[in-house]
Design a protein around this motif. Structure first.
Motif, PDB file in Angstrom:
ATOM      1  N   ARG A 115       0.937  -1.128   0.017  1.00 50.86           N
ATOM      2  CA  ARG A 115       0.188  -0.131   0.112  1.00 50.86           C
ATOM      3  C   ARG A 115       0.758   1.282  -0.075  1.00 50.86           C
ATOM      4  NH1 ARG A 115      -5.705  -0.348   1.054  1.00 50.86           N
ATOM      5  NH2 ARG A 115      -5.346   2.132   0.903  1.00 50.86           N
ATOM      6  N   TYR A 116       0.399   2.332  -0.757  1.00 50.70           N
ATOM      7  CA  TYR A 116       1.131   3.490  -0.766  1.00 50.70           C
ATOM      8  C   TYR A 116       0.001   4.487  -0.307  1.00 50.70           C
ATOM      9  CZ  TYR A 116       4.450   1.177  -3.529  1.00 50.70           C
ATOM     10  OH  TYR A 116       5.363   0.294  -4.331  1.00 50.70           O
ATOM     11  N   SER A 119      -4.736   5.562  -0.678  1.00 48.20           N
ATOM     12  CA  SER A 119      -5.308   5.495  -1.868  1.00 48.20           C
ATOM     13  C   SER A 119      -4.748   4.709  -3.136  1.00 48.20           C
ATOM     14  CB  SER A 119      -5.605   6.900  -2.595  1.00 48.20           C
ATOM     15  OG  SER A 119      -4.307   7.570  -2.871  1.00 48.20           O
ATOM     16  N   THR A 120      -3.363   4.275  -2.883  1.00 53.52           N
ATOM     17  CA  THR A 120      -2.890   3.486  -4.008  1.00 53.52           C
ATOM     18  C   THR A 120      -2.272   2.087  -3.427  1.00 53.52           C
ATOM     19  OG1 THR A 120      -2.137   5.594  -4.990  1.00 53.52           O
ATOM     20  CG2 THR A 120      -0.982   3.749  -5.710  1.00 53.52           C
ATOM     21  N   LYS A 135       0.478  -0.405 -10.237  1.00 57.27           N
ATOM     22  CA  LYS A 135      -0.049   0.553  -9.167  1.00 57.27           C
ATOM     23  C   LYS A 135      -1.520   1.126  -9.595  1.00 57.27           C
ATOM     24  CE  LYS A 135       3.895   2.715  -7.256  1.00 57.27           C
ATOM     25  NZ  LYS A 135       4.695   3.971  -6.863  1.00 57.27           N
ATOM     26  N   LEU A 136      -2.387   0.768  -8.677  1.00 56.06           N
ATOM     27  CA  LEU A 136      -3.877   1.178  -8.802  1.00 56.06           C
ATOM     28  C   LEU A 136      -4.331   1.888  -7.846  1.00 56.06           C
ATOM     29  CD1 LEU A 136      -5.117  -2.151 -10.439  1.00 56.06           C
ATOM     30  CD2 LEU A 136      -4.856  -0.114 -11.634  1.00 56.06           C
ATOM     31  N   ASP A 137      -5.532   2.747  -8.211  1.00 51.76           N
ATOM     32  CA  ASP A 137      -6.165   3.306  -7.006  1.00 51.76           C
ATOM     33  C   ASP A 137      -6.817   2.322  -6.248  1.00 51.76           C
ATOM     34  OD1 ASP A 137      -8.459   6.339  -7.070  1.00 51.76           O
ATOM     35  OD2 ASP A 137      -8.084   4.640  -5.460  1.00 51.76           O
ATOM     36  N   ALA A 138      -7.190   2.204  -4.923  1.00 52.73           N
ATOM     37  CA  ALA A 138      -7.628   1.283  -4.119  1.00 52.73           C
ATOM     38  C   ALA A 138      -8.976   1.164  -4.198  1.00 52.73           C
ATOM     39  CB  ALA A 138      -7.330   1.522  -2.602  1.00 52.73           C
ATOM     40  N   GLU A 139      -9.807   2.239  -4.512  1.00 48.00           N
ATOM     41  CA  GLU A 139     -11.192   2.352  -4.890  1.00 48.00           C
ATOM     42  C   GLU A 139     -11.491   1.547  -6.205  1.00 48.00           C
ATOM     43  OE1 GLU A 139     -11.989   6.775  -3.098  1.00 48.00           O
ATOM     44  OE2 GLU A 139     -13.188   6.184  -4.855  1.00 48.00           O
ATOM     45  N   LEU A 140     -10.606   1.109  -6.936  1.00 46.08           N
ATOM     46  CA  LEU A 140     -10.918   0.207  -7.959  1.00 46.08           C
ATOM     47  C   LEU A 140     -10.870  -0.941  -7.898  1.00 46.08           C
ATOM     48  CD1 LEU A 140      -8.768   2.046 -10.845  1.00 46.08           C
ATOM     49  CD2 LEU A 140     -11.352   2.361 -10.465  1.00 46.08           C
TER      50      LEU A 140
END
Length: 144
Positions: A115-116, A119-120, A135-140
């Motif tokens: 985790r970053y 949100s990422t 790397k992706l947005d956690a909301e996805l």
């Protein structure tokens, strides 16, 4: 935004925590907001328009149960002052298997490697005995 509020005598709260990082053997401490992107204002109706017109404000969210909200905010501030290591608990954590629910990779499954911030995430995707990381947005993402 905090400086703007101070200049205009608007009551503002920005819950922050200390985050220590080591650089070349030296520890540097940063103050980070507990809720990135949010400040908590106490406004009367006459001040809302002026705040909305500020270039730092994207939106104002109304709080309908002020008493409960103020109590919860005070509890958070008390825990932060006590140096209890308060952080937001992410719904998606390292090692979890997840489904990508939106975007160009929708429908793929993977493993959260790291985790970053809030949100990422670094997601490992397995393809034909090979692994790639993205790397992706956690909301996805949705836990499986």
């Amino acid at each position: 935004m905090v400086e703007y509020c101070a200049r205009h005598a608007i009551a503002v709260t920005l819950p922050c925590y200390d985050s220590a990082h080591k650089y070349r053997g030296k520890t540097v401490v940063f103050r980070k907001p507990l809720f990135p992107g949010y400040v908590f204002l106490q406004l009367d109706d006459g001040r809302k328009t002026a705040v909305r017109q500020n270039e730092h404000v994207a939106n104002l969210l109304e709080v309908f149960d002020q008493e409960t909200f103020q109590r919860q905010l005070q509890d958070i501030l008390l825990a932060l002052d006590a140096k209890l290591g308060v952080r937001l608990a992410p719904a998606i954590g390292e090692g979890m298997r997840v489904l990508i629910k939106a975007g160009p990779l929708q429908g793929l499954e993977g493993w959260v490697e790291q985790r970053y911030g809030m949100s990422t995430v670094l997601l490992r995707l397995d393809f034909i005995n090979q692994a790639d990381a993205v790397k992706l947005d956690a909301e996805l993402l949705q836990p499986i």
